[in-house]
Design an enzyme around this catalytic site. Sequence first.
Site, PDB file in Angstrom:
ATOM      1  N   MET A   1      -3.984  -7.100  -5.118  1.00  0.00           N
ATOM      2  CA  MET A   1      -3.279  -8.253  -4.600  1.00  0.00           C
ATOM      3  C   MET A   1      -2.502  -7.833  -3.351  1.00  0.00           C
ATOM      4  O   MET A   1      -1.467  -7.183  -3.463  1.00  0.00           O
ATOM      5  CB  MET A   1      -2.329  -8.801  -5.666  1.00  0.00           C
ATOM      6  CG  MET A   1      -1.383  -9.842  -5.134  1.00  0.00           C
ATOM      7  SD  MET A   1      -0.327 -10.628  -6.352  1.00  0.00           S
ATOM      8  CE  MET A   1       0.801  -9.330  -6.762  1.00  0.00           C
ATOM      9  N   PRO A   2      -2.968  -8.165  -2.171  1.00  0.00           N
ATOM     10  CA  PRO A   2      -2.219  -7.846  -0.947  1.00  0.00           C
ATOM     11  C   PRO A   2      -0.890  -8.608  -0.891  1.00  0.00           C
ATOM     12  O   PRO A   2      -0.829  -9.793  -1.223  1.00  0.00           O
ATOM     13  CB  PRO A   2      -3.148  -8.308   0.169  1.00  0.00           C
ATOM     14  CG  PRO A   2      -4.504  -8.325  -0.438  1.00  0.00           C
ATOM     15  CD  PRO A   2      -4.293  -8.703  -1.865  1.00  0.00           C
ATOM     16  N   PHE A   3       0.135  -7.891  -0.479  1.00  0.00           N
ATOM     17  CA  PHE A   3       1.456  -8.470  -0.276  1.00  0.00           C
ATOM     18  C   PHE A   3       1.846  -8.192   1.169  1.00  0.00           C
ATOM     19  O   PHE A   3       1.995  -7.035   1.562  1.00  0.00           O
ATOM     20  CB  PHE A   3       2.475  -7.841  -1.238  1.00  0.00           C
ATOM     21  CG  PHE A   3       3.843  -8.440  -1.131  1.00  0.00           C
ATOM     22  CD1 PHE A   3       4.175  -9.559  -1.870  1.00  0.00           C
ATOM     23  CD2 PHE A   3       4.790  -7.898  -0.290  1.00  0.00           C
ATOM     24  CE1 PHE A   3       5.452 -10.119  -1.777  1.00  0.00           C
ATOM     25  CE2 PHE A   3       6.057  -8.443  -0.184  1.00  0.00           C
ATOM     26  CZ  PHE A   3       6.386  -9.556  -0.930  1.00  0.00           C
TER      27      PHE A   3
END
Length: 66
Positions: free
Chosen positions: A1-3
Amino acid sequence: MPFIDVTLAEGRSPEQLRTLITKLTDAAVEAVGAPRESIRVVLREVPPTHWAAGDVTIAERRAARP
């Protein structure tokens, strides 16, 4: 999950901020193949009086422009 966490000086319109979120999301999808729904973007706006480079705030730089 890219943040994706972005800090920028206050002063942009809601439309500009929305466009930034979309383009950052698009870039993450393209760059790492992350599912769009898994990408998180946070925009942190800082007052121009609270951001300085070389001991000069953004507010001071803006005020000094002709």
